[in-house]
Design a protein around this motif. Structure first.
Motif, PDB file in Angstrom:
ATOM      1  N   VAL A  45       0.902  -1.051   0.143  1.00 36.94           N
ATOM      2  CA  VAL A  45      -0.099  -0.040  -0.230  1.00 36.94           C
ATOM      3  C   VAL A  45       0.568   1.394  -0.005  1.00 36.94           C
ATOM      4  N   LEU A  46       1.919   1.293   0.678  1.00 34.14           N
ATOM      5  CA  LEU A  46       2.864   2.332   0.767  1.00 34.14           C
ATOM      6  C   LEU A  46       3.798   2.518  -0.266  1.00 34.14           C
ATOM      7  N   GLN A  47       4.028   1.562  -1.171  1.00 35.81           N
ATOM      8  CA  GLN A  47       4.453   1.523  -2.379  1.00 35.81           C
ATOM      9  C   GLN A  47       3.654   2.427  -3.394  1.00 35.81           C
ATOM     10  N   LEU A  48       2.291   1.986  -3.476  1.00 30.80           N
ATOM     11  CA  LEU A  48       1.288   2.579  -4.326  1.00 30.80           C
ATOM     12  C   LEU A  48       1.095   4.050  -4.013  1.00 30.80           C
ATOM     13  N   ALA A  49       1.214   4.207  -2.648  1.00 34.76           N
ATOM     14  CA  ALA A  49       1.309   5.664  -2.523  1.00 34.76           C
ATOM     15  C   ALA A  49       2.589   6.614  -3.010  1.00 34.76           C
ATOM     16  N   GLY A  79     -17.919   4.498   4.818  1.00 36.21           N
ATOM     17  CA  GLY A  79     -16.665   4.298   4.107  1.00 36.21           C
ATOM     18  C   GLY A  79     -16.137   5.614   3.393  1.00 36.21           C
ATOM     19  N   ARG A  80     -17.118   6.779   3.217  1.00 34.74           N
ATOM     20  CA  ARG A  80     -16.823   7.911   2.730  1.00 34.74           C
ATOM     21  C   ARG A  80     -16.287   8.842   3.814  1.00 34.74           C
ATOM     22  N   THR A  81     -15.868   8.450   5.006  1.00 35.79           N
ATOM     23  CA  THR A  81     -15.064   9.088   5.882  1.00 35.79           C
ATOM     24  C   THR A  81     -13.979   8.292   6.453  1.00 35.79           C
ATOM     25  N   LEU A  82     -14.156   7.074   6.471  1.00 35.27           N
ATOM     26  CA  LEU A  82     -12.790   5.943   6.574  1.00 35.27           C
ATOM     27  C   LEU A  82     -12.038   6.152   5.816  1.00 35.27           C
ATOM     28  N   THR A  83     -10.672   6.361   6.055  1.00 38.22           N
ATOM     29  CA  THR A  83      -9.469   6.578   5.371  1.00 38.22           C
ATOM     30  C   THR A  83      -8.522   5.384   5.462  1.00 38.22           C
ATOM     31  N   LEU A  84      -7.593   5.137   4.284  1.00 39.88           N
ATOM     32  CA  LEU A  84      -6.708   4.184   4.143  1.00 39.88           C
ATOM     33  C   LEU A  84      -5.766   4.122   5.469  1.00 39.88           C
ATOM     34  N   ARG A  85      -5.508   5.302   5.928  1.00 38.76           N
ATOM     35  CA  ARG A  85      -4.502   5.593   6.844  1.00 38.76           C
ATOM     36  C   ARG A  85      -5.232   4.961   8.208  1.00 38.76           C
ATOM     37  N   ALA A  86      -6.389   5.181   8.379  1.00 36.95           N
ATOM     38  CA  ALA A  86      -6.830   4.565   9.398  1.00 36.95           C
ATOM     39  C   ALA A  86      -6.936   3.082   9.509  1.00 36.95           C
ATOM     40  N   LEU A  87      -6.988   2.350   8.335  1.00 32.88           N
ATOM     41  CA  LEU A  87      -7.044   1.083   8.253  1.00 32.88           C
ATOM     42  C   LEU A  87      -5.643   0.467   8.500  1.00 32.88           C
ATOM     43  N   LEU A  88      -4.623   1.240   7.929  1.00 36.60           N
ATOM     44  CA  LEU A  88      -3.051   0.858   8.186  1.00 36.60           C
ATOM     45  C   LEU A  88      -2.816   0.989   9.848  1.00 36.60           C
ATOM     46  N   THR A  89      -3.187   1.810  10.533  1.00 33.34           N
ATOM     47  CA  THR A  89      -3.008   2.044  11.831  1.00 33.34           C
ATOM     48  C   THR A  89      -3.805   1.181  12.760  1.00 33.34           C
ATOM     49  N   HIS A  90      -4.796   0.671  12.164  1.00 35.94           N
ATOM     50  CA  HIS A  90      -5.831   0.080  13.059  1.00 35.94           C
ATOM     51  C   HIS A  90      -6.644   1.410  14.113  1.00 35.94           C
ATOM     52  N   THR A  91      -7.048   2.382  13.261  1.00 32.07           N
ATOM     53  CA  THR A  91      -7.950   3.319  14.154  1.00 32.07           C
ATOM     54  C   THR A  91      -9.184   3.499  13.554  1.00 32.07           C
ATOM     55  N   SER A  92      -9.559   2.563  12.439  1.00 33.12           N
ATOM     56  CA  SER A  92     -10.609   2.846  11.678  1.00 33.12           C
ATOM     57  C   SER A  92     -12.055   2.489  12.542  1.00 33.12           C
ATOM     58  N   PRO A 125      10.121   8.982   2.709  1.00 40.01           N
ATOM     59  CA  PRO A 125       9.075   9.495   3.455  1.00 40.01           C
ATOM     60  C   PRO A 125       8.217   8.412   3.553  1.00 40.01           C
ATOM     61  N   GLN A 126       8.026   7.476   2.809  1.00 44.90           N
ATOM     62  CA  GLN A 126       6.657   6.382   3.233  1.00 44.90           C
ATOM     63  C   GLN A 126       7.382   5.319   4.382  1.00 44.90           C
ATOM     64  N   LEU A 127       8.745   5.187   4.589  1.00 49.06           N
ATOM     65  CA  LEU A 127       9.178   4.341   5.690  1.00 49.06           C
ATOM     66  C   LEU A 127       8.955   5.085   6.822  1.00 49.06           C
ATOM     67  N   ARG A 128       9.227   6.413   6.954  1.00 49.45           N
ATOM     68  CA  ARG A 128       8.962   7.192   7.956  1.00 49.45           C
ATOM     69  C   ARG A 128       7.419   7.166   8.254  1.00 49.45           C
ATOM     70  N   GLN A 129       6.460   7.072   7.501  1.00 47.58           N
ATOM     71  CA  GLN A 129       5.137   7.011   7.714  1.00 47.58           C
ATOM     72  C   GLN A 129       4.802   5.679   8.325  1.00 47.58           C
ATOM     73  N   MET A 130       5.444   4.696   7.964  1.00 42.56           N
ATOM     74  CA  MET A 130       5.172   3.169   8.230  1.00 42.56           C
ATOM     75  C   MET A 130       5.509   3.275  10.006  1.00 42.56           C
ATOM     76  N   TYR A 180       1.462   1.319  17.577  1.00 43.39           N
ATOM     77  CA  TYR A 180       1.330   0.544  16.041  1.00 43.39           C
ATOM     78  C   TYR A 180       1.648   1.719  15.078  1.00 43.39           C
ATOM     79  N   GLY A 181       2.540   1.303  14.019  1.00 45.03           N
ATOM     80  CA  GLY A 181       2.828   2.313  12.795  1.00 45.03           C
ATOM     81  C   GLY A 181       1.863   1.837  11.838  1.00 45.03           C
ATOM     82  N   MET A 182       2.311   1.293  10.609  1.00 43.22           N
ATOM     83  CA  MET A 182       1.550   0.950   9.469  1.00 43.22           C
ATOM     84  C   MET A 182       2.122  -0.614   9.210  1.00 43.22           C
TER      85      MET A 182
END
Length: 431
Positions: free
Chosen positions: A165-169, A204-217, A352-357, A367-369
């Motif tokens: 997912v982060l590669q796609l980002a 799903g219109r407010t739930l983001t991919l970031r929230a899925l990655l970080t288990h905050t959905s 930048p993506q590794l830092r986000q992870m 948890y990170g991502m």
């Protein structure tokens, strides 16, 4: 002339020195070798094994992009393999009781109830495997873990999914701020009326991919309903989750459903399944020859040992549909060490993506991502993930630069004494 207090202190000091010497590993042996047997005594696992890798990622190893000049290693990786098992278990009989009441002093009979073999080798993993021929050919116990064994890696799958997912980002094919609705229209919709409980209020219109990655959905974990035993399609898993109580969006709550949805997003964005895309982007470039997504195949690739639930039931054959993108992966010790070393060395993600992870702020430090940190008693923080699926528990941890990595596993899904995991990581990274 020494005073009486000093005279009393001398025998105590001698006793402490003797105690330290008795509990310390023999000279030249890693500290983990003294700790690993506890996983089958105090931890009540049929067998346990570890593989440690130490060295910066080198240009002689597979993977792209090219390493930075200051990260190129002059030496080849050092690999250390150790395993231990209950030798009383034969090839046909599962352990009678691999989770009995803990002994009051389990360490006292390690020598009589375990059979530990430890090997250390420098060079490539294939060269190192040649030093383990005694373990590879030993058929004395079905629970014996060999270095080349394939096993189910459980939630370690999440690190692979997050990496894709982060590669796609990084390629601007999606944004972590994208709502789920953008990629999977209608999957999670707010209820249409007060009597509609189909989404428990999530949208799903407010739930983001970031929230899925970080288990905050806020999405519930569908496996709390299936107990990890019922194969479901991704859509079925999401529908099951939406019938369960949610947590507050924005608060950290670990849920397998999050990564099932991310697997669906990968397919929608790339046109390929998460398994095919992960193979193309990670498994093939890093030459992780023992790593695969089995799909609906219930058997493990050869070689492999047996796998047991913590009640002692043989679950070597298992439908991977119980886990999907949240935990389907099959791998080996060598492959997991190689993957986490490459990931943390920056071989798979731009900086930048590794830092986000590795950013844990959204998940309150938990948890990170697809990765989580653990601070050890010596102050060192290691990064990695664990994996639990019926018949298998795995843990991989690495230093932030990826120079040191440890993966250990047991062939059951529960360690009777969960403090042993931290003890083993401390032995590896604080010694």
């Amino acid at each position: 002339m020494p005073n009486p207090r000093t005279l009393l202190a001398i025998p105590l000091a001698v006793a402490l020195i003797g105690l330290t010497s008795a509990s310390a590993p023999p000279a030249g042996k890693p500290a983990t070798d003294a700790t690993l047997p506890l996983l089958v005594t105090r931890g009540k696992a049929p067998a346990a094994a570890l593989l440690a890798r130490e060295a910066p990622w080198s240009t002689t190893e597979p993977g792209a992009p090219a390493a930075q000049p200051d990260r190129q290693a002059a030496q080849r990786p050092l690999w250390h393999f150790a395993h231990v098992n209950q030798p009383t278990v034969d090839d046909t009989t599962p352990p009678a009781d691999i989770n009995p009441t803990p002994d009051t002093n389990p360490e006292s009979d390690i020598a009589t109830h375990t059979n530990a073999v430890s090997k250390t080798a420098t060079g490539s993993p294939s060269n190192a495997r040649n030093t383990d021929s005694d373990a590879e050919t030993d058929n004395g116990a079905a629970t014996r873990i060999r270095r080349t064994d394939h096993f189910r890696a459980g939630s370690i799958t999440k690190t692979f999914i997050a990496t894709v997912v982060l590669q796609l980002a990084a390629e601007h094919r999606l944004s972590l701020s994208d709502p789920v609705e953008r990629h999977l229209p209608g999957l999670i919709r707010a209820k249409d009326s007060e009597n509609d409980k189909s989404t428990n209020g999530l949208d799903g219109r407010t739930l983001t991919l970031r929230a899925l990655l970080t288990h905050t959905s806020g999405l519930a974990d569908y496996t709390s309903a299936t107990k990890g035993l019922v194969p479901l399609t991704p859509s079925e898993a999401v529908r099951t989750a939406l019938t369960l109580p949610t947590t507050a969006p924005g608060r950290w709550s670990y849920s397998n459903t999050n990564y099932v949805v991310l697997g669906m997003v990968i397919k929608q964005v790339t046109g390929r399944s998460y398994a095919a895309e992960t193979a193309r982007r990670i498994i093939t470039p890093l030459r992780l020859s023992g790593t695969s997504f089995p799909g609906t195949r219930s058997t493990l690739p050869s070689p492999h040992g047996r796998a047991y639930t913590h009640q002692g039931r043989d679950v070597t054959a298992l439908n991977p549909g119980v886990a999907g993108a949240a935990g389907e992966l099959i791998s080996t010790l060598t492959d997991l060490d190689r993957y986490y070393a490459a990931l943390l060395a920056g071989r798979l993600l731009p900086a930048p993506q590794l830092r986000q992870m590795l950013n844990t702020r959204a998940a309150e430090g938990h948890y990170g991502m697809g990765l989580y940190p653990q601070k050890l008693p010596c102050g060192t923080t290691v990064w990695g993930h664990n994996g639990r699926i019926p018949g298998s528990y795995v843990r991989t941890a690495a230093t932030r630069d990826g120079d040191r990595v440890l993966t250990f596993r047991v062939n059951t899904d529960e360690i009777a004494d969960p403090t042993l995991e931290r003890t083993l990581l401390t032995a590896e990274f604080c010694s």
